[in-house]
Design a protein around this motif. Structure first.
Motif, PDB file in Angstrom:
ATOM      1  N   LEU A 173      -5.977  11.758  -1.568  1.00  0.00           N
ATOM      2  CA  LEU A 173      -5.864  10.737  -0.149  1.00  0.00           C
ATOM      3  C   LEU A 173      -7.134   9.617   0.025  1.00  0.00           C
ATOM      4  O   LEU A 173      -7.094   8.757   0.482  1.00  0.00           O
ATOM      5  CB  LEU A 173      -5.747  11.691   0.861  1.00  0.00           C
ATOM      6  CG  LEU A 173      -4.294  12.253   1.434  1.00  0.00           C
ATOM      7  CD1 LEU A 173      -4.290  13.048   2.354  1.00  0.00           C
ATOM      8  CD2 LEU A 173      -3.632  10.929   1.519  1.00  0.00           C
ATOM      9  N   ARG A 174      -8.373  10.307  -0.550  1.00  0.00           N
ATOM     10  CA  ARG A 174      -9.524   9.490  -0.312  1.00  0.00           C
ATOM     11  C   ARG A 174      -9.385   8.294  -1.143  1.00  0.00           C
ATOM     12  O   ARG A 174      -9.694   7.172  -0.796  1.00  0.00           O
ATOM     13  CB  ARG A 174     -10.711  10.156  -0.768  1.00  0.00           C
ATOM     14  CG  ARG A 174     -11.343  11.213   0.413  1.00  0.00           C
ATOM     15  CD  ARG A 174     -12.677  11.719   0.150  1.00  0.00           C
ATOM     16  NE  ARG A 174     -12.857  12.624   0.937  1.00  0.00           N
ATOM     17  CZ  ARG A 174     -13.503  13.789   0.754  1.00  0.00           C
ATOM     18  NH1 ARG A 174     -13.884  14.310  -0.659  1.00  0.00           N
ATOM     19  NH2 ARG A 174     -13.787  14.542   1.579  1.00  0.00           N
ATOM     20  N   GLY A 175      -8.802   8.302  -2.479  1.00  0.00           N
ATOM     21  CA  GLY A 175      -8.779   7.365  -3.214  1.00  0.00           C
ATOM     22  C   GLY A 175      -7.667   6.146  -2.689  1.00  0.00           C
ATOM     23  O   GLY A 175      -7.966   5.227  -2.884  1.00  0.00           O
ATOM     24  N   ARG A 176      -6.610   6.666  -2.000  1.00  0.00           N
ATOM     25  CA  ARG A 176      -5.534   5.638  -1.332  1.00  0.00           C
ATOM     26  C   ARG A 176      -6.515   5.120  -0.229  1.00  0.00           C
ATOM     27  O   ARG A 176      -5.777   3.938   0.066  1.00  0.00           O
ATOM     28  CB  ARG A 176      -4.213   6.608  -1.153  1.00  0.00           C
ATOM     29  CG  ARG A 176      -3.684   6.894  -2.229  1.00  0.00           C
ATOM     30  CD  ARG A 176      -2.441   8.169  -1.860  1.00  0.00           C
ATOM     31  NE  ARG A 176      -1.684   8.280  -2.808  1.00  0.00           N
ATOM     32  CZ  ARG A 176      -0.737   7.888  -3.613  1.00  0.00           C
ATOM     33  NH1 ARG A 176      -0.453   6.592  -3.381  1.00  0.00           N
ATOM     34  NH2 ARG A 176      -0.047   8.458  -4.795  1.00  0.00           N
ATOM     35  N   LEU A 177      -7.122   5.856   0.420  1.00  0.00           N
ATOM     36  CA  LEU A 177      -7.605   5.440   1.643  1.00  0.00           C
ATOM     37  C   LEU A 177      -9.042   4.528   1.730  1.00  0.00           C
ATOM     38  O   LEU A 177      -9.482   4.119   2.454  1.00  0.00           O
ATOM     39  CB  LEU A 177      -7.611   6.260   2.770  1.00  0.00           C
ATOM     40  CG  LEU A 177      -6.372   6.966   3.179  1.00  0.00           C
ATOM     41  CD1 LEU A 177      -6.747   8.146   4.176  1.00  0.00           C
ATOM     42  CD2 LEU A 177      -5.389   6.152   3.826  1.00  0.00           C
ATOM     43  N   ARG A 178      -9.428   4.502   0.214  1.00  0.00           N
ATOM     44  CA  ARG A 178     -10.905   3.710   0.343  1.00  0.00           C
ATOM     45  C   ARG A 178     -10.868   2.486   0.611  1.00  0.00           C
ATOM     46  O   ARG A 178     -12.138   2.317   1.340  1.00  0.00           O
ATOM     47  CB  ARG A 178     -10.920   3.965  -1.572  1.00  0.00           C
ATOM     48  CG  ARG A 178     -12.348   3.375  -1.832  1.00  0.00           C
ATOM     49  CD  ARG A 178     -12.764   3.724  -3.201  1.00  0.00           C
ATOM     50  NE  ARG A 178     -13.044   5.038  -3.265  1.00  0.00           N
ATOM     51  CZ  ARG A 178     -12.551   5.734  -4.461  1.00  0.00           C
ATOM     52  NH1 ARG A 178     -11.829   5.223  -5.221  1.00  0.00           N
ATOM     53  NH2 ARG A 178     -12.972   7.209  -4.405  1.00  0.00           N
TER      54      ARG A 178
END
Length: 197
Positions: A173-178
């Protein structure tokens, strides 16, 4: 606790037993009131906890598991406090005075509209974009407020497996929301006084 069955009389012998019997009247007068002040319990509940704590300490002394040398009153009061904490943990009781609870409920504010917008426009779509599987299901169940144990039971996995998969889901999720997050500053930047020459 198996030393003396609950229905039988607890016989305290020796110097420590005599000291316990001598301190008991002052202890049973002081402990329930201290528990009432600290935990907001009734005086009767405080007496129950104080008596049970005294019996546990006495049984432990008889079995040789406890031997308070000095400050017997402090030792007993600490045991009563710890027993009250354990009782409230086990029963999952939250002690809040009614007036305080009413004030908190009156002042409870809905989340700011900007936070809800970000949640619905950014976070929810990122969760929906995740590949179908246990990671996505973990995030969905956690968003609904389920506890770790409940999520693990629902998915039929161990708690350790749940924690590993949740960590991986958060990384995903962090990667998607970066692109929606602020970049983290490095420690050695001009802002922190380093790197300037």
């Amino acid at each position: 606790m198996n030393d003396v069955p609950p229905g039988e009389t607890l016989r305290l012998g020796g110097n420590l037993g005599q000291r316990l019997l001598e301190v008991y009247p002052a202890y049973i007068e002081r402990a329930p009131e201290a528990l009432r002040r600290t935990f907001g319990m009734s005086l009767v509940q405080g007496q129950d906890v104080a008596q049970e704590a005294f019996l546990r300490v006495a049984r432990a002394c008889l079995a040789g598991r406890a031997a308070p040398r000095k400050h017997l009153m402090a030792y007993l009061l600490g045991a009563a406090h710890n027993m009250a904490v354990s009782t409230f943990r086990r029963d999952r009781v939250v002690i809040v005075a009614d007036s305080v609870l009413a004030q908190l409920q009156d002042h409870r504010m809905p989340p700011p509209a900007a936070d809800l917008r970000v949640l619905h426009e950014v976070v929810v779509p990122a969760i929906e974009e995740m590949a179908p599987g246990s990671r996505k299901r973990i995030v969905e169940l956690q968003a609904k407020g389920l506890e770790d144990r409940e999520i693990a039971e629902a998915l039929g996995i161990s708690l350790e497996n749940l924690r590993v998969q949740r960590h991986n889901a958060i990384v995903e999720l962090r990667g998607r929301l970066r692109r929606h997050c602020r970049t983290q500053r490095r420690k050695n930047t001009a802002v922190h006084g380093k790197g300037i020459r």
